[in-house]
Design a protein around this motif. Structure first.
Motif, PDB file in Angstrom:
ATOM      1  N   THR A   1     -22.687 -21.310  19.753  1.00  0.00           N
ATOM      2  CA  THR A   1     -23.819 -21.037  18.860  1.00  0.00           C
ATOM      3  C   THR A   1     -24.884 -22.110  18.936  1.00  0.00           C
ATOM      4  O   THR A   1     -25.964 -21.939  18.365  1.00  0.00           O
ATOM      5  CB  THR A   1     -23.322 -20.911  17.414  1.00  0.00           C
ATOM      6  OG1 THR A   1     -22.717 -22.150  17.004  1.00  0.00           O
ATOM      7  CG2 THR A   1     -22.317 -19.771  17.304  1.00  0.00           C
ATOM      8  N   GLY A   2     -24.577 -23.240  19.552  1.00  0.00           N
ATOM      9  CA  GLY A   2     -25.535 -24.350  19.594  1.00  0.00           C
ATOM     10  C   GLY A   2     -25.589 -25.136  18.301  1.00  0.00           C
ATOM     11  O   GLY A   2     -26.520 -25.918  18.095  1.00  0.00           O
ATOM     12  N   ARG A   3     -24.603 -24.955  17.437  1.00  0.00           N
ATOM     13  CA  ARG A   3     -24.534 -25.677  16.163  1.00  0.00           C
ATOM     14  C   ARG A   3     -23.536 -26.811  16.269  1.00  0.00           C
ATOM     15  O   ARG A   3     -22.636 -26.830  17.105  1.00  0.00           O
ATOM     16  CB  ARG A   3     -24.105 -24.710  15.050  1.00  0.00           C
ATOM     17  CG  ARG A   3     -25.002 -23.482  14.898  1.00  0.00           C
ATOM     18  CD  ARG A   3     -26.342 -23.853  14.327  1.00  0.00           C
ATOM     19  NE  ARG A   3     -26.218 -24.477  13.018  1.00  0.00           N
ATOM     20  CZ  ARG A   3     -26.048 -23.788  11.875  1.00  0.00           C
ATOM     21  NH1 ARG A   3     -26.001 -22.469  11.889  1.00  0.00           N
ATOM     22  NH2 ARG A   3     -25.946 -24.446  10.709  1.00  0.00           N
ATOM     23  N   LEU A   4     -23.707 -27.767  15.357  1.00  0.00           N
ATOM     24  CA  LEU A   4     -22.826 -28.927  15.335  1.00  0.00           C
ATOM     25  C   LEU A   4     -21.468 -28.534  14.760  1.00  0.00           C
ATOM     26  O   LEU A   4     -21.384 -27.838  13.743  1.00  0.00           O
ATOM     27  CB  LEU A   4     -23.454 -30.033  14.484  1.00  0.00           C
ATOM     28  CG  LEU A   4     -22.891 -31.445  14.657  1.00  0.00           C
ATOM     29  CD1 LEU A   4     -23.134 -31.943  16.069  1.00  0.00           C
ATOM     30  CD2 LEU A   4     -23.541 -32.380  13.647  1.00  0.00           C
ATOM     31  N   LEU A   5     -20.411 -28.971  15.405  1.00  0.00           N
ATOM     32  CA  LEU A   5     -19.057 -28.632  14.968  1.00  0.00           C
ATOM     33  C   LEU A   5     -18.574 -29.671  13.971  1.00  0.00           C
ATOM     34  O   LEU A   5     -18.654 -30.885  14.219  1.00  0.00           O
ATOM     35  CB  LEU A   5     -18.101 -28.575  16.155  1.00  0.00           C
ATOM     36  CG  LEU A   5     -18.456 -27.617  17.297  1.00  0.00           C
ATOM     37  CD1 LEU A   5     -17.372 -27.666  18.373  1.00  0.00           C
ATOM     38  CD2 LEU A   5     -18.629 -26.206  16.781  1.00  0.00           C
ATOM     39  N   ASP A   6     -18.037 -29.182  12.840  1.00  0.00           N
ATOM     40  CA  ASP A   6     -17.416 -30.109  11.895  1.00  0.00           C
ATOM     41  C   ASP A   6     -15.906 -29.998  12.019  1.00  0.00           C
ATOM     42  O   ASP A   6     -15.378 -29.305  12.895  1.00  0.00           O
ATOM     43  CB  ASP A   6     -17.898 -29.848  10.469  1.00  0.00           C
ATOM     44  CG  ASP A   6     -17.653 -28.407  10.039  1.00  0.00           C
ATOM     45  OD1 ASP A   6     -16.755 -27.764  10.612  1.00  0.00           O
ATOM     46  OD2 ASP A   6     -18.368 -27.912   9.137  1.00  0.00           O
ATOM     47  N   THR A   7     -15.207 -30.656  11.126  1.00  0.00           N
ATOM     48  CA  THR A   7     -13.750 -30.743  11.264  1.00  0.00           C
ATOM     49  C   THR A   7     -13.075 -29.396  11.132  1.00  0.00           C
ATOM     50  O   THR A   7     -12.130 -29.074  11.869  1.00  0.00           O
ATOM     51  CB  THR A   7     -13.186 -31.711  10.193  1.00  0.00           C
ATOM     52  OG1 THR A   7     -13.848 -32.958  10.304  1.00  0.00           O
ATOM     53  CG2 THR A   7     -11.685 -31.906  10.379  1.00  0.00           C
ATOM     54  N   ARG A   8     -13.541 -28.557  10.229  1.00  0.00           N
ATOM     55  CA  ARG A   8     -12.898 -27.256  10.055  1.00  0.00           C
ATOM     56  C   ARG A   8     -13.120 -26.355  11.271  1.00  0.00           C
ATOM     57  O   ARG A   8     -12.263 -25.539  11.621  1.00  0.00           O
ATOM     58  CB  ARG A   8     -13.421 -26.565   8.800  1.00  0.00           C
ATOM     59  CG  ARG A   8     -14.919 -26.357   8.774  1.00  0.00           C
ATOM     60  CD  ARG A   8     -15.378 -25.824   7.448  1.00  0.00           C
ATOM     61  NE  ARG A   8     -16.832 -25.756   7.381  1.00  0.00           N
ATOM     62  CZ  ARG A   8     -17.506 -25.410   6.276  1.00  0.00           C
ATOM     63  NH1 ARG A   8     -16.832 -25.087   5.184  1.00  0.00           N
ATOM     64  NH2 ARG A   8     -18.831 -25.377   6.286  1.00  0.00           N
ATOM     65  N   ASN A   9     -14.251 -26.529  11.938  1.00  0.00           N
ATOM     66  CA  ASN A   9     -14.478 -25.769  13.176  1.00  0.00           C
ATOM     67  C   ASN A   9     -13.518 -26.233  14.270  1.00  0.00           C
ATOM     68  O   ASN A   9     -12.995 -25.412  15.038  1.00  0.00           O
ATOM     69  CB  ASN A   9     -15.912 -25.930  13.660  1.00  0.00           C
ATOM     70  CG  ASN A   9     -16.940 -25.467  12.648  1.00  0.00           C
ATOM     71  OD1 ASN A   9     -17.874 -26.174  12.316  1.00  0.00           O
ATOM     72  ND2 ASN A   9     -16.763 -24.251  12.125  1.00  0.00           N
TER      73      ASN A   9
END
Length: 907
Positions: free
Chosen positions: A24-32
């Motif tokens: 998606t081009g979005r920043l991944l956080d821990t839950r991702n």
């Protein structure tokens, strides 16, 4: 999965994939990251149950691998060049590394330190790459693909099908939802993904750089499963893989196509290490994509790689022919290529039809190398061959396929390769007759379906006909080659092969062998073989004439004494002499017919049988029923020469005359929906669709030529005696019916040629039906006078002759009075020139007929009792010459009757 709830399984895996935010081009956080780990754990531990949801796993694996590549590139950079966002992420990640629980506050802190709005696409990829590197151990992705070999047959089919599906999406540029922003990439923030910009519109189609990661994995997965599964199970897997590799090899991007072909090459080399099993043809199925790609690809680079790959396969797995094989690795198994030879030969043969000269020459070089290796093997002594067990698999099992490959070059556009391929075919034909190197008749099992005859019966035809058939049939097809030199060479070789290999030796004598039943059976077999060759090879060659457009619409010839009064005589038109000479009809038809007739005459001398005359007549019949008028006219004239020049008169039987008579009579018919001259009511039948001769106007030339052929045969006393009075009357009556048909067609269509063909040049207009009718009446008058002069007719034939003479005389006199009356009733300024000319020609015919009757002796003249009442109608004619002839003839009839009555009184 275990409960069979596919909907729930699909919803769960799809949701899990969407929560990973990969791609998606979005920043991944821990839950991702946790969702990514969960998705990989499901793929690794429960892959058997995933079914069609493997699609989401493969999409995730592709993105993970891309980010892994970003990390590898990042690790090679200097520390000072690392962005501040990466340093912030590393500091935060280091401070939180001792905590086992991750709270929402931690996520918020992370998001604040790495503000997504302040980062470009490249920076986001670098941060995500570091996160995935820490969370996913190296080798996890490869283990998922490697574990495909542990799946069941059903499970691995789902695995590979979805992998091919994702690969197709990557190559075509489709990802996410159609028209969604997930497909959009900002060109100013290019992140290293294999996609270029779309312009100002984010939803517009983009110019895509294909991704080949999944394609690479397909090769690896196929490699893993090739050795671990049975051949039948792997055959089902390969069907899916082959379809995808084939479509990819036909990609518009040459680089992608080359990669797919190279993948095929790698898998083929691995597969060919395995021995072929019995009657199975797994190699043939495995190498089938080579044929499809070679035939449909538009890139010369792709075809060149295919040919080089095929050459490598032959060198590694073909037959061992030289001592150079010892230089190869010990792991290479020579001779394992069996059913795959067919695909190899098809690929090499298809190169001969390619537009690129380099591809054609490279393919012929490979094919010529195979032929040379076969020749080397043939030249070895038979003892050495038995000792080494080196009977040629290529020649023994794939002889027909090798012949087909050569014919692809013969039919190609290059004259030099075509001529050289024909020479190679002649050399190949020597293998069939060489008893020192016998060929298996099983080599011909694939050709019987294409033949119109049963080639498997050794009791009827030659046992080697199954091997000869593809050579003879291929030469027959190439007699229609666009190049004149090639088709002449093919015809010459074809006739030579028939003469040299399908006739008994020169010392053979049918009389000496007549007492030997075995010899008679062999001779009968050879004669039947020749009949099969005529039916399946020589006669179908005439189809090339109709396939040539210049032949179909060529202007046929007319008889030299044909009278044109409606339109001008034909000129040469706009066709040059060179074009006319290159025409198949003018350059090849006569040599073909001459060669076939020579074979027929030789069979009569050798076997003492006239069976092949029937086949020759069948060839002529195919010419006569053709839609090409030029072909039909040439066939008619050559038929006349066959009867009068080539075939001995004593060999012409009653059956032959019957066949010839019916063939000629059919040529007199008008090819249209209207045939009956008696239909005068003008009903629905008269309003039938457009006549066929309006489309194929060349057919109009046939009637006059058929009339000429029939007339020449009937006025020759030798041939008239040979055919007998019955066929003489049959043909004469046929001309009479034809005249009525032509006149009826002219009256019904208003055929004066000035309106029907007004758009054509006067010199190129076809003959009118009226002109054909006049030409037929010219011949019918000559034949009637010959019949009237015949002697020694029995009572039955005499009555038939009298009836024929009466009907045709009445027909001529009636049409004369009708035409003359119609012309006389018109004013001078309304009289048409062609109408005046027609009446003049018919008047001359009436004069010739009356003059001919007047020259008969008294006995023959008095045998026509119906003549005097019929002549009374001519007293109304406006022509003084006709009335004078009628007066002289009637006076002679009355004087003769008076003298004969006086003689009877005296007696």
């Amino acid at each position: 999965g275990l409960c069979g709830n596919d909907t729930a399984r699909g919803a769960f895996v799809h949701a899990l994939y969407m929560f990973t935010r990969l791609g998606t081009g979005r920043l991944l956080d821990t839950r991702n990251i946790r969702c990514v780990q969960a998705l990989l754990r499901v793929a690794r531990e429960d892959g058997e149950l995933l079914g069609d949801t493997w699609e989401y796993v493969f999409k995730a694996l592709t993105e993970i691998t891309r980010l892994r590549q970003v990390y590898d590139e990042l690790s090679r950079q200097e520390r000072g060049r690392t962005s501040r966002h990466i340093r912030s992420y590393l500091n935060v990640h280091h401070d939180d590394s001792d905590s086992s629980d991750v709270s929402d506050d931690d996520n918020d802190k992370h998001n604040k330190l790495t503000d997504e709005d302040e980062m470009d696409r490249r920076a986001i990829d670098e941060v995500n790459a570091l996160a995935l590197y820490e969370a996913i151990p190296e080798g996890t992705v490869d283990k998922i693909y490697h574990r495909s070999s542990l799946l069941s047959n059903a499970g691995v089919k789902d695995f590979i099908f979805q992998l091919c599906r994702v690969s197709r999406m990557e190559i075509s540029g489709y990802g996410g939802h159609v028209g969604s922003r997930a497909n959009y990439v900002d060109g100013e923030k290019l992140s290293g993904r294999s996609i270029t910009t779309r312009g100002n519109d984010p939803l517009a189609p983009c110019k895509h750089q294909p991704i080949i990661y999944s394609l690479q994995q397909i090769v690896e997965v196929t490699h893993y499963n090739m050795e671990s599964r049975s051949r039948l199970a792997f055959s089902e897997i390969w069907s899916t893989v082959a379809a995808h590799l084939t479509s990819t090899a036909l990609h518009s991007n040459p680089a992608v196509a080359l990669y797919a072909v190279d993948s095929l090459r790698q898998l083929s080399l691995q597969f060919l290490h395995r021995e072929e099993l019995g009657m199975f043809e797994f190699q043939r199925k495995f190498l089938k994509p080579y044929e499809v790609v070679m035939e449909k690809s538009t890139h010369s680079s792709t075809k060149e790689l295919l040919l080089n790959s095929v050459e490598q396969m032959v060198l590694m797995f073909g037959e061992s022919n030289t001592n150079a094989d010892t230089k190869l690795k010990s792991s290479v198994k020579r001779g394992t290529l069996r059913s795959g030879w067919k695909s190899v030969l098809v690929v090499v043969g298809l190169a001969g039809r390619d537009a690129d000269d380099g591809i054609a020459k490279l393919g012929f070089k490979n094919l010529h190398g195979l032929l040379i290796s076969c020749m080397v093997k043939k030249e070895r002594s038979s003892d050495e061959a038995k000792l080494n067990g080196c009977t040629s698999i290529l020649m023994n099992e794939h002889f027909v396929d090798l012949i087909d490959a050569l014919f692809m070059y013969v039919s190609g556009p290059r004259e030099d390769l075509s001529m050289f391929a024909v020479v190679q075919l002649v050399d190949m034909s020597h293998w069939i007759t060489d008893e020192a190197y016998p060929l298996s008749i099983s080599s011909s099992r694939s050709i019987s379906a294409g033949a119109n005859v049963d080639l498997s019966s050794d009791d009827i035809c030659s046992p080697n006909l199954g091997l000869w058939w593809p050579i003879l049939l291929g030469l027959s097809r190439n007699v229609g080659h666009a190049n004149v030199s090639v088709r002449e060479k093919c015809l010459e070789v074809l006739v030579d092969m028939v003469n040299q290999n399908f006739f008994p030796p020169a010392k053979f004598s049918p009389l000496e062998s007549s007492s030997d039943s075995v010899a008679e059976m062999k001779n009968y077999s050879k004669l039947q073989t020749l009949r099969f060759i005529f039916k399946g090879v020589l006669i179908p060659t005439l189809e090339h004439a109709e396939m040539d457009a210049s032949t179909l619409f060529a202007t046929p010839e007319l008889p030299e004494d044909f009278v044109r009064f409606v339109s001008l005589p034909n000129s040469s038109g706009g066709i040059s002499n060179e074009q006319a000479q290159n025409n198949w009809l003018n350059s090849t038809l006569d040599p073909l017919l001459d060669s076939c007739i020579s074979i027929c005459l030789r069979s009569i001398d050798v076997f003492g049988s006239d069976d092949l005359i029937e086949e020759i007549l069948s060839m002529f019949n195919n010419c006569l029923v053709s839609d090409s008028g030029a072909l039909a006219v040439k066939g008619l004239r050559r038929l006349n020469l066959f009867l009068t020049r080539d075939l001995p008169r004593e060999k012409i039987t009653c059956d032959t005359w019957a066949t010839v008579s019916h063939m000629c009579l059919r040529c007199l018919a008008v090819r249209s929906g209207i045939y009956a001259a008696e239909d005068e009511d003008g009903g629905d039948d008269a309003a039938y669709a457009a006549p066929e001769e309006d489309v194929f106007i060349g057919r109009r030339y046939i009637a006059s030529n058929a009339t000429m052929i029939i007339g020449n045969l009937l006025i020759d006393n030798l041939y008239a005696t040979s055919m007998g009075l019955n066929w003489y009357l049959f043909l004469t009556t046929g001309i009479g019916r034809g005249i009525k048909e032509w006149e009826a067609a002219a009256a019904r269509d208003g055929d004066d040629n000035s309106t029907a063909f007004a758009n054509e040049e006067p010199s190129s207009r076809p003959p009118s039906h009226l002109e054909n009718a006049l030409y037929g009446r010219q011949w019918i008058v000559r034949l009637m006078l010959c019949l009237a002069a015949k002697d020694d007719l029995q009572e039955g034939p005499q009555q038939t002759v009298q009836q024929l003479l009466k009907e045709e005389t009445q027909s001529l006199l009636s049409i004369f009075l009708e035409k003359e009356s119609a012309l006389g009733s018109l004013p001078v300024n309304e009289k048409v020139a062609w109408h005046v000319a027609e009446v003049g020609h018919i008047t001359n015919l009436v004069f010739s007929l009356l003059d001919g009757y007047n020259q008969l002796d008294e006995d023959r003249l008095f045998s026509l009792p119906w003549l005097c009442p019929m002549l009374s109608s001519l007293t109304l004619s406006n022509n003084k010459v006709v009335r004078t002839c009628v007066h002289n003839l009637v006076s002679r009839l009355f004087e003769g009757r008076g003298s004969s009555s006086e003689k009877k009184t005296k007696e």
